[in-house]
Design a protein around this motif. Structure first.
Motif, short mmCIF file in Angstrom:
data_model
loop_
_atom_site.label_atom_id
_atom_site.label_comp_id
_atom_site.label_asym_id
_atom_site.label_seq_id
_atom_site.Cartn_x
_atom_site.Cartn_y
_atom_site.Cartn_z
N GLY A 85 0.82 -1.23 0.00
CA GLY A 85 0.00 0.00 0.00
C GLY A 85 0.84 1.27 0.00
O GLY A 85 0.34 2.36 0.27
N LYS A 86 2.16 1.12 -0.28
CA LYS A 86 3.05 2.30 -0.26
C LYS A 86 3.67 2.50 -1.64
O LYS A 86 4.91 2.47 -1.78
CB LYS A 86 4.16 2.08 0.77
N TRP A 87 2.85 2.65 -2.65
CA TRP A 87 3.38 2.71 -4.02
C TRP A 87 4.34 3.87 -4.22
O TRP A 87 5.24 3.81 -5.06
CB TRP A 87 2.23 2.78 -5.04
N GLU A 88 4.18 4.94 -3.44
CA GLU A 88 5.08 6.11 -3.60
C GLU A 88 6.54 5.72 -3.36
O GLU A 88 7.45 6.36 -3.88
CB GLU A 88 4.69 7.23 -2.64
N GLU A 89 6.76 4.67 -2.56
CA GLU A 89 8.14 4.26 -2.24
C GLU A 89 8.68 3.20 -3.20
O GLU A 89 9.80 2.74 -3.06
CB GLU A 89 8.19 3.70 -0.80
N TYR A 90 7.88 2.80 -4.16
CA TYR A 90 8.31 1.76 -5.10
C TYR A 90 9.43 2.29 -6.00
O TYR A 90 9.33 3.39 -6.54
CB TYR A 90 7.11 1.29 -5.94
N ASP A 91 10.48 1.49 -6.16
CA ASP A 91 11.61 1.87 -7.02
C ASP A 91 11.63 0.95 -8.25
O ASP A 91 12.00 -0.23 -8.14
CB ASP A 91 12.91 1.73 -6.22
N PRO A 92 11.25 1.47 -9.41
CA PRO A 92 11.18 0.61 -10.60
C PRO A 92 12.54 0.10 -11.08
O PRO A 92 12.60 -0.76 -11.94
CB PRO A 92 10.56 1.52 -11.68
N PHE A 93 13.63 0.66 -10.58
CA PHE A 93 14.95 0.28 -11.09
C PHE A 93 15.81 -0.44 -10.06
O PHE A 93 17.03 -0.43 -10.13
CB PHE A 93 15.66 1.52 -11.66
N ASP A 94 15.16 -1.07 -9.08
CA ASP A 94 15.88 -1.91 -8.13
C ASP A 94 15.88 -3.34 -8.67
O ASP A 94 14.83 -3.98 -8.77
CB ASP A 94 15.18 -1.85 -6.76
N ALA A 95 17.06 -3.83 -9.03
CA ALA A 95 17.16 -5.14 -9.68
C ALA A 95 17.32 -6.29 -8.68
O ALA A 95 17.39 -7.45 -9.07
CB ALA A 95 18.34 -5.14 -10.66
N THR A 96 17.36 -5.97 -7.38
CA THR A 96 17.72 -6.98 -6.38
C THR A 96 16.92 -8.27 -6.51
O THR A 96 17.49 -9.36 -6.48
CB THR A 96 17.54 -6.39 -4.95
N HIS A 97 15.60 -8.16 -6.65
CA HIS A 97 14.78 -9.38 -6.69
C HIS A 97 14.47 -9.84 -8.11
O HIS A 97 13.79 -10.85 -8.30
CB HIS A 97 13.50 -9.17 -5.89
N ARG A 98 14.96 -9.10 -9.09
CA ARG A 98 14.77 -9.55 -10.48
C ARG A 98 15.68 -10.75 -10.76
O ARG A 98 15.41 -11.55 -11.64
CB ARG A 98 15.15 -8.44 -11.47
N VAL A 99 16.77 -10.81 -10.00
CA VAL A 99 17.82 -11.79 -10.25
C VAL A 99 17.29 -13.23 -10.18
O VAL A 99 17.66 -14.08 -10.99
CB VAL A 99 18.97 -11.57 -9.24
N ASP A 100 16.42 -13.49 -9.21
CA ASP A 100 15.91 -14.86 -9.05
C ASP A 100 14.42 -14.96 -9.35
O ASP A 100 13.77 -15.95 -8.99
CB ASP A 100 16.19 -15.36 -7.62
N ALA A 101 13.86 -13.94 -9.98
CA ALA A 101 12.43 -13.96 -10.29
C ALA A 101 12.14 -14.97 -11.39
O ALA A 101 12.95 -15.13 -12.31
CB ALA A 101 11.97 -12.58 -10.72
#
Ligand SMILES: [Fe+2]
Length: 440
Positions: free
Chosen positions: A219-235
């Protein structure tokens, strides 16, 4: 062992017009994911969205970020600060003059000669292809391994960041071999409606992929960072064997233009140049009151890319703009979650042609894909993510490993990646994993 994909064409990645109900487990998943205060978060989002949409509609194509390749070179291979700020907001960028005009036109001529020499190559539509099942033309191989492409892809990967421990090296780009488009003037057969690559239900269903969007789901979309790759690695972006799904993590999808393409109307790309708010919209949409008691995942279909609709995503559809006019050698890139589409008609005076060349930083999933792609390149088979038509297997004049430059060999996984002194733990791990995946 991976099975080769069935034969097909570019439409294999989509489930256009499929309306059957999703399994009930998606309703249970939504009950688990839905934040208590979602309605309030949604109202805050819509207030921002309406303002941004109005701004973008007024600006039209000029709301897409633009930069000259020479300004990246002059800034030591990084985007100028102002461009970085704009790109982090829009999620998409036109980079002018990555290749010389004559170079890009030469690549296209090489492909046209290749097509003329080998009648009967598959594509979409079958009777008069505009999107060709071609991956190994010499023009494509040269464009992918061009030093300027390496510079721009490295600058694009630097827009992203990751935690020190995340096993990804954003300073090393690898080659993803995609197909090409030679769209004739007047063509109405090839168009793609608004969609997002990188799977569909997986964004909610895969626990690791979901972590990329955790702030939105909190519920905190304002804090979402579209360019954080941390969890893309194992998605896991492809849980249901999508016919044309991409098994690599592409930080940006992209293409190089091989034509002078007028905009709007030249049969070109459309984008929604607003990344944080649009991703927040897509992620929250199926959790809202009107959909929460059904299994509807905002138009997602397992085994397909995420399609958007005017019924469920009206604000996004209204914010789509055509990219600016482009010329041979200009590139356009759009981030992993950018909503994009292709204009229905090609009313360009000439063809509207591109090589698709995405940006893919070094990480374990990309290394695995690189190995399979290298094997297919050695044999002249279609790359592993694409329909297994294998059109080029008997063509002697296709690109071969010996045609690659040193840069090309590195990007295709023929030579070892090197660790550097200032690398983080995660970067080193990405390099070690890549070398063992490719050479052990
Ligand atoms: Fe796409």
């Amino acid at each position: 062992m991976f099975a080769a994909k069935k034969s097909g064409d570019i439409t294999s990645a989509f489930a256009f017009g499929v309306k059957d109900e999703l399994p009930a487990r998606y309703k249970a998943l939504k009950d688990q994911l839905r934040p208590n205060d979602i309605q309030k978060a949604w109202e805050r989002l819509l207030a921002v969205y309406e303002k941004e949409s109005e701004r973008i509609q007024k600006l039209g194509s000029s709301s897409v970020t633009e930069v000259n390749f020479k300004d990246i070179l002059a800034n030591n291979g990084r985007f100028p600060e102002e461009t970085i700020k704009e790109l982090r907001k829009s999620g998409c960028v036109v980079v002018r003059g990555v290749y010389e005009r004559e170079e890009a036109l030469g690549y296209k001529q090489q492909v046209l000669d290749y097509i003329a020499k080998h009648p009967g190559i598959d594509g979409y539509p079958a009777n008069n292809p505009q999107i060709w099942e071609l991956y190994w033309t010499k023009g494509q191989a040269k464009a992918r391994s061009h030093p300027n492409f390496l510079t721009v892809s490295t600058a694009l990967n630097q827009i992203w960041h990751a935690s020190e421990d995340a096993a990804i090296d954003l300073s090393t780009n690898v080659t993803y071999c995609d197909r090409l488009r030679i769209r004739e003037s007047g063509d109405k057969s090839f168009s793609l409606s608004e969609h997002v690559d990188g799977g569909s239900v997986e964004r909610w269903e895969d626990p690791e992929y979901r972590k990329c969007y955790q702030k939105i789901l909190d519920g905190k979309w304002e804090e979402y960072d579209p360019f954080d790759a941390t969890h893309r690695v194992d998605a896991t972006m492809d849980m249901y064997d999508c016919g044309g799904g991409c098994s690599m993590f592409r930080s940006f999808q992209g293409w190089v233009s091989l034509s002078d393409v007028q905009s709007p109307g030249g049969g070109t790309l459309k984008v929604c140049p607003l990344i944080k708010e649009t991703t927040s919209y897509i992620m929250m949409r199926p959790l809202l009151d009107d959909l929460k008691d059904s299994s509807d995942m905002g138009g997602s279909r397992p085994g397909s890319q995420q399609l958007l609709s005017k019924e469920q995503h009206p604000h996004i559809i209204d914010t789509m703009v055509s990219i600016p006019s482009v010329h041979p050698g200009d590139c356009v890139f759009w981030s992993a979650d950018t909503v994009h589409a292709v204009e229905n008609e090609c009313n360009n005076p000439t063809d509207s042609s591109v090589f698709y060349i995405p940006v893919a930083p070094l990480c374990a999933i990309n290394s695995k894909c690189l190995r399979r792609q290298r094997e297919n390149f050695d044999k002249g088979l279609t790359p592993p993510d694409f329909p297994g038509n294998n059109c080029e297997v008997d063509f002697d004049d296709r690109a071969k490993p010996q045609d690659l430059s040193d840069l090309g060999k590195l990007g295709m996984g023929y030579t070892r990646f090197e660790e550097k002194a200032d690398m983080t733990k995660g970067q080193r791990e990405a390099i070690r994993t890549a070398n063992s995946c490719l050479f052990d």
